[in-house]
Design an enzyme around this catalytic site. Structure first.
Site, mmCIF file in Angstrom:
data_model
loop_
_atom_site.group_PDB
_atom_site.id
_atom_site.type_symbol
_atom_site.label_atom_id
_atom_site.label_comp_id
_atom_site.label_asym_id
_atom_site.label_seq_id
_atom_site.Cartn_x
_atom_site.Cartn_y
_atom_site.Cartn_z
ATOM 1 N N ASP A 9 0.853 -1.186 0.000
ATOM 2 C CA ASP A 9 0.000 0.000 0.000
ATOM 3 C C ASP A 9 0.894 1.243 0.000
ATOM 4 O OD1 ASP A 9 -2.446 1.579 0.484
ATOM 5 O OD2 ASP A 9 -1.602 1.857 2.484
ATOM 6 N N SER A 43 -2.821 0.360 -4.383
ATOM 7 C CA SER A 43 -3.352 1.559 -3.751
ATOM 8 C C SER A 43 -4.758 1.873 -4.218
ATOM 9 C CB SER A 43 -2.439 2.749 -4.081
ATOM 10 O OG SER A 43 -2.950 3.962 -3.581
ATOM 11 N N ALA A 44 -5.447 2.705 -3.442
ATOM 12 C CA ALA A 44 -6.740 3.242 -3.858
ATOM 13 C C ALA A 44 -6.546 4.433 -4.782
ATOM 14 C CB ALA A 44 -7.551 3.660 -2.636
ATOM 15 N N LYS A 194 -8.385 -5.450 -3.111
ATOM 16 C CA LYS A 194 -6.931 -5.610 -3.178
ATOM 17 C C LYS A 194 -6.550 -7.086 -3.172
ATOM 18 C CE LYS A 194 -5.564 -1.139 -1.258
ATOM 19 N NZ LYS A 194 -4.700 -0.430 -0.292
ATOM 20 N N ASP A 217 -2.039 -0.421 6.016
ATOM 21 C CA ASP A 217 -2.273 0.336 7.243
ATOM 22 C C ASP A 217 -3.735 0.617 7.536
ATOM 23 O OD1 ASP A 217 -2.729 3.727 6.822
ATOM 24 O OD2 ASP A 217 -2.471 2.407 5.104
ATOM 25 N N ASN A 220 -9.142 -0.968 4.248
ATOM 26 C CA ASN A 220 -9.207 -1.509 2.895
ATOM 27 C C ASN A 220 -7.995 -2.372 2.541
ATOM 28 O OD1 ASN A 220 -7.469 0.714 2.822
ATOM 29 N ND2 ASN A 220 -7.993 1.241 0.722
#
Length: 280
Positions: A9, A43-44, A194, A217, A220
């Site tokens: 992430d 990542s988002a 993910k 962290d 999600n």
């Protein structure tokens, strides 16, 4: 255990609280990558928000964008896409504003970011952090776009985000409704997680997820941390995230990713037959 790939992430994990990439962390990742072990950012963020980070590290692997809704190959072209129909995204956006009029719902499609107002301070701050460039559009125009939407991204108070998460997750069970921070809510295709992106890439590399490591962290990241052989949560992660990880490393402001990487062993896979047959 000798690990064969790393999924990581970005915000709150790889980057520190000032959204900076520590040079020593970048150097460690580059060394692992140069030795032949894939280090894949998950990542988002949008593609445009991830390219600069990958470039600063000095690596080139596939990228998992929008929490798994869009996967780019090594050449940065889409290889896997799971979107939501434009009409449905507009209906969801209007639904949010009806119950939480102070919220700022925005929509991402490929590398485009559509917002109601680019001058909204929340949009301005997000643009500064991620590098994404907002484009103002009306709901009517958004509903007529040809491309699918990869993410509805909503910024609101922590209280309202918590309410949204509970209610929208119950009302839209076929969609993935997640919190990526106390003030961020993200809605994607229900299959766009993910963990599913990790499984997709592992299949492409002819690897088992059990032979890989993941760092995260936030909420999600939980499914990703649980689907790999070793899920490592940051010390700055919420208690629930830390509890569901296999290990906890130092906080992002203490270079927790680098510290954990230095304790692990990795096996190069780029020269194997299985890797050469993959799309990257």
């Amino acid at each position: 255990m000798i690990w064969q790939a790393v999924f990581c992430d970005i915000d709150g994990t790889l980057l520190d609280s000032g959204h900076r990439l520590p040079p020593d962390t970048a150097a460690k990742i580059r060394a692992i990558s140069d030795a032949g072990t894939p280090f894949i950012l998950v990542s988002a963020r949008s593609p445009g928000g991830m390219f600069p980070i990958q470039d600063r590290i000095g690596i080139r692997w596939p990228l998992v964008c929008y929490g798994g809704a869009l996967v780019l190959g090594k050449d940065r072209k889409p290889v896997h896409s799971l979107g939501i129909e434009p009409e449905r995204v507009v209906a969801l956006k209007d639904r949010i504003l009806a119950d939480w009029p102070d919220a700022a719902p925005t929509v991402y499609s490929y590398d485009n970011w559509y917002v109601a107002s680019a001058a909204d301070p929340r949009v301005v701050l997000e643009a500064e952090i991620t590098g994404a460039v907002p484009t103002e559009v009306t709901s009517a125009r958004l509903g007529r776009m040809d491309a699918e939407a990869h993410k509805l991204f909503c910024i609101a108070s922590a209280e309202h985000i918590a309410e949204m998460h509970t209610r929208l997750a119950a009302e839209y069970p076929d969609l993935a409704v997640t919190r990526s921070s106390p003030i961020f809510l993200e809605v994607t295709n229900g299959l766009a997680t993910k963990a599913n992106a990790v499984r997709y890439l592992c299949q492409a590399m002819r690897l088992s997820p059990a032979d890989t490591v993941a760092f995260g962290d936030n909420y999600n990241d939980i499914d990703m941390l649980e689907c790999v052989g070793l899920g490592i949560a940051m010390a700055n992660a919420p208690e629930e995230v830390r509890a569901r990880a296999g290990r906890v490393t130092a906080a992002n402001d203490e270079e927790g990713v680098r510290r954990a990487l230095e304790e692990l062993e990795f096996q190069p896979v780029t020269n194997s037959v299985r890797f050469e047959r993959a799309f990257f």
